[in-house]
Design a protein around this motif. Structure first.
Motif, PDB file in Angstrom:
ATOM      1  N   ASP A  82       0.832  -1.054   0.012  1.00  0.00           N
ATOM      2  CA  ASP A  82      -0.047  -0.033  -0.011  1.00  0.00           C
ATOM      3  C   ASP A  82       0.967   1.209   0.048  1.00  0.00           C
ATOM      4  O   ASP A  82       0.450   2.208  -0.520  1.00  0.00           O
ATOM      5  N   HIS A  83       2.028   1.205   0.712  1.00  0.00           N
ATOM      6  CA  HIS A  83       2.883   2.512   0.715  1.00  0.00           C
ATOM      7  C   HIS A  83       2.179   3.809   1.262  1.00  0.00           C
ATOM      8  O   HIS A  83       2.308   4.803   0.516  1.00  0.00           O
ATOM      9  N   SER A  84       1.350   3.620   2.236  1.00  0.00           N
ATOM     10  CA  SER A  84       0.496   4.911   2.615  1.00  0.00           C
ATOM     11  C   SER A  84       0.963   5.072   4.118  1.00  0.00           C
ATOM     12  O   SER A  84       1.569   4.611   4.731  1.00  0.00           O
ATOM     13  N   THR A  85       0.234   6.065   4.682  1.00  0.00           N
ATOM     14  CA  THR A  85       0.574   6.569   6.086  1.00  0.00           C
ATOM     15  C   THR A  85      -0.010   5.607   6.940  1.00  0.00           C
ATOM     16  O   THR A  85       0.506   5.233   7.825  1.00  0.00           O
ATOM     17  N   ALA A  86      -1.092   5.053   6.729  1.00  0.00           N
ATOM     18  CA  ALA A  86      -1.776   3.972   7.774  1.00  0.00           C
ATOM     19  C   ALA A  86      -0.902   2.845   7.694  1.00  0.00           C
ATOM     20  O   ALA A  86      -0.573   2.195   8.521  1.00  0.00           O
ATOM     21  N   ARG A 145       2.380   3.553   9.694  1.00  0.00           N
ATOM     22  CA  ARG A 145       2.192   3.650  11.375  1.00  0.00           C
ATOM     23  C   ARG A 145       1.921   2.086  11.771  1.00  0.00           C
ATOM     24  O   ARG A 145       2.437   1.844  12.937  1.00  0.00           O
ATOM     25  N   LEU A 146       1.275   1.322  10.891  1.00  0.00           N
ATOM     26  CA  LEU A 146       0.972  -0.126  11.417  1.00  0.00           C
ATOM     27  C   LEU A 146       2.455  -0.872  11.549  1.00  0.00           C
ATOM     28  O   LEU A 146       2.802  -1.530  12.413  1.00  0.00           O
ATOM     29  N   ILE A 147       3.347  -0.450  10.454  1.00  0.00           N
ATOM     30  CA  ILE A 147       4.896  -1.205  10.630  1.00  0.00           C
ATOM     31  C   ILE A 147       5.534  -0.716  11.817  1.00  0.00           C
ATOM     32  O   ILE A 147       6.303  -1.422  12.459  1.00  0.00           O
ATOM     33  N   GLN A 148       5.463   0.527  11.910  1.00  0.00           N
ATOM     34  CA  GLN A 148       6.075   1.100  12.938  1.00  0.00           C
ATOM     35  C   GLN A 148       5.689   0.940  14.425  1.00  0.00           C
ATOM     36  O   GLN A 148       6.406   0.274  15.282  1.00  0.00           O
ATOM     37  N   SER A 188      13.917 -13.876   8.064  1.00  0.00           N
ATOM     38  CA  SER A 188      12.594 -13.452   8.704  1.00  0.00           C
ATOM     39  C   SER A 188      11.935 -14.595   9.532  1.00  0.00           C
ATOM     40  O   SER A 188      12.159 -15.779   8.882  1.00  0.00           O
ATOM     41  N   ASP A 189      11.287 -14.491  10.649  1.00  0.00           N
ATOM     42  CA  ASP A 189      10.464 -15.575  11.185  1.00  0.00           C
ATOM     43  C   ASP A 189       8.899 -15.358  10.767  1.00  0.00           C
ATOM     44  O   ASP A 189       8.408 -16.462  10.689  1.00  0.00           O
ATOM     45  N   ILE A 190       8.636 -14.222  10.731  1.00  0.00           N
ATOM     46  CA  ILE A 190       7.139 -13.746  10.514  1.00  0.00           C
ATOM     47  C   ILE A 190       7.060 -12.760   9.425  1.00  0.00           C
ATOM     48  O   ILE A 190       7.779 -11.736   9.471  1.00  0.00           O
ATOM     49  N   LEU A 191       5.925 -12.896   8.378  1.00  0.00           N
ATOM     50  CA  LEU A 191       5.722 -11.854   7.657  1.00  0.00           C
ATOM     51  C   LEU A 191       4.334 -11.370   7.658  1.00  0.00           C
ATOM     52  O   LEU A 191       3.413 -11.948   8.017  1.00  0.00           O
ATOM     53  N   LEU A 192       4.243  -9.902   7.820  1.00  0.00           N
ATOM     54  CA  LEU A 192       3.338  -9.302   7.710  1.00  0.00           C
ATOM     55  C   LEU A 192       2.974  -8.630   6.359  1.00  0.00           C
ATOM     56  O   LEU A 192       3.628  -7.708   5.964  1.00  0.00           O
ATOM     57  N   GLU A 193       1.769  -9.069   5.828  1.00  0.00           N
ATOM     58  CA  GLU A 193       1.653  -8.658   4.470  1.00  0.00           C
ATOM     59  C   GLU A 193       0.338  -7.634   4.498  1.00  0.00           C
ATOM     60  O   GLU A 193      -0.698  -7.767   4.792  1.00  0.00           O
ATOM     61  N   ILE A 194       0.703  -6.348   4.046  1.00  0.00           N
ATOM     62  CA  ILE A 194      -0.293  -5.316   4.004  1.00  0.00           C
ATOM     63  C   ILE A 194      -0.941  -5.082   2.550  1.00  0.00           C
ATOM     64  O   ILE A 194      -0.209  -4.854   1.614  1.00  0.00           O
ATOM     65  N   LEU A 237      -9.867   1.149   5.177  1.00  0.00           N
ATOM     66  CA  LEU A 237     -10.232   1.612   6.567  1.00  0.00           C
ATOM     67  C   LEU A 237     -10.904   2.773   6.634  1.00  0.00           C
ATOM     68  O   LEU A 237     -11.857   2.843   7.526  1.00  0.00           O
ATOM     69  N   LYS A 238     -10.571   3.707   5.765  1.00  0.00           N
ATOM     70  CA  LYS A 238     -11.483   5.131   6.000  1.00  0.00           C
ATOM     71  C   LYS A 238     -12.774   4.751   5.312  1.00  0.00           C
ATOM     72  O   LYS A 238     -13.741   5.334   5.812  1.00  0.00           O
ATOM     73  N   ARG A 239     -13.224   3.820   4.585  1.00  0.00           N
ATOM     74  CA  ARG A 239     -14.410   3.668   3.885  1.00  0.00           C
ATOM     75  C   ARG A 239     -15.183   2.271   4.815  1.00  0.00           C
ATOM     76  O   ARG A 239     -16.145   2.029   4.433  1.00  0.00           O
ATOM     77  N   ASN A 240     -14.470   1.922   5.663  1.00  0.00           N
ATOM     78  CA  ASN A 240     -15.071   1.023   6.840  1.00  0.00           C
ATOM     79  C   ASN A 240     -15.321  -0.254   6.143  1.00  0.00           C
ATOM     80  O   ASN A 240     -16.539  -0.782   6.477  1.00  0.00           O
TER      81      ASN A 240
END
Length: 371
Positions: free
Chosen positions: A53-57, A60-63, A92-98, A106-109
């Motif tokens: 996604d390379h977005s602000t959201a 922040r999740l990565i941080q 890596s031991d675990i991958l988080l795929e966004i 998220l913004k559109r619920n």
């Protein structure tokens, strides 16, 4: 000459069974080392992220995930296959795929699916690490809702997150699959090191060593004759362990048997050489038993057999680098669970070769041929 020496060694093995003695050092070592190496809390799990996604959201999740004490961010990729190669390489031991449009969903619920892929060679680490990461993702959803609410979007529902678990290399999270390769290493270590450690010292107590010392047998040939029967015993123990693991638990190596036996040959040389060194410096059977179990317990507790090395203190992790059991346990697990080949185990092979040369040269030099 070697033939007669081997005949003598096999006769001594079959004629002189020994009984294990009660040890004092064992409970002492357990009390001293267990608080450092039996920490069941999973920490410093290597986290890889696939940010599509390379977005602000997403940033922040990565941080948020990287700031957790349970994870250590080691890789950020833009493609899942690229990140998966990092898991296979141990990066890596675990991958988080966004996924793409993560922030917009998220913004559109809208329903948002975040995939978590865990390296479950260590089932405990894979399961707990996935749960920790899933909890972080859900907490982030709540924080996002509160932030949007305070910015004027009152009345919006909580964003719906769906997490998909994908366990690699050990899909059933069966702890036996993780432990059995290590237990085979324990079996080989105990037999090779214990029998060899009691070999020469047994002849010292019985007085037969003096008959050998007056002969023109070279030290190197004498040590070789002492070690060869234990190499055979080590391979028999390995074979029995693998057969029983298959018959009783259904655990078989994903890699080739040739790779298993090549690594085992190197480790048997190292373990028997270490036992011979202990035997050369011991004067009695009891002393050899104490010294042997002192080192065996220490090596077993610091090889990553029961607990992840990352959970140990940093000074303990440095000490484990000189533990030959560590490299064989790691290699056996990689062969059994990931099907690793010889080319992928070159660091383990080099370490085991170094230990084999070191201990066997030490064994020949430390033997004193005197009447």
């Amino acid at each position: 000459m070697l033939k007669f020496l081997l005949e003598k060694e096999f006769k001594q093995i079959f004629r002189n069974p020994f009984l294990l003695k009660l040890l004092v050092v064992m409970p002492l070592m357990i009390i001293v080392l267990f608080p450092y190496v039996t920490n069941q809390e999973i920490r410093n799990v290597k986290l890889g992220v696939v940010d599509c996604d390379h977005s602000t959201a997403s940033h922040r999740l990565i941080q948020k995930a990287a700031s957790s004490p349970y994870f250590r961010l080691t890789d950020i990729s833009s493609a899942y296959n690229e990140a998966l190669r990092g898991v296979e390489a141990g990066k890596s031991d675990i991958l988080l795929e966004i996924p793409q449009d993560f922030e917009r969903s998220l913004k559109r619920n809208e329903d948002t699916q975040v995939q978590i892929t865990a390296n479950s060679v260590n089932g405990t680490q894979g399961a707990l690490g996935s749960r920790y990461l899933s909890s972080i993702v859900l907490d982030y959803g709540n924080e996002f809702r509160e932030k949007e609410y305070h910015e004027g979007f009152s009345g919006m529902d909580i964003p719906i997150f769906q997490t998909q678990m994908n366990y690699r290399f050990n899909p059933t999270l069966d702890y036996k699959v993780f432990m059995i390769p290590g237990l085979i290493v324990v079996l080989v270590t105990l037999l090779c090191c214990a029998l060899t450690a009691l070999n020469i010292v047994g002849e010292k107590e019985s007085g037969t060593i003096e008959q050998i010392n007056v002969t023109p047998v070279p030290k190197s040939l004498f040590i070789l004759a002492k070690l060869m029967p234990n190499w055979i015993i080590g391979f028999l123990a390995l074979s029995f362990g693998m057969v029983f693991a298959w018959l009783i638990h259904g655990v078989v190596p994903e890699g080739s048997l040739f790779t298993v036996f090549v690594l085992s040959a190197l480790y048997v040389l190292a373990a028997s050489g270490m036992g011979m060194v202990i035997s050369n410096y011991s004067k009695t059977m009891q002393q050899a038993m104490f010294v042997m179990f002192f080192f065996l317990i220490t090596m077993m507790l610091t090889c990553g057999l029961f607990t992840p090395l990352n959970s140990m203190p940093e000074w303990m992790q440095i000490i484990t680098k000189i533990n030959p059991v560590l490299y064989f346990v790691e290699a056996m697990r990689l062969i059994y669970l990931k099907g690793s080949s010889l080319s992928e185990l070159i660091p383990n092979i080099l370490w085991l070769c170094a230990f084999a040369v070191f201990f066997n040269v030490w064994a020949v030099r430390s033997y004193k041929k005197s009447v």
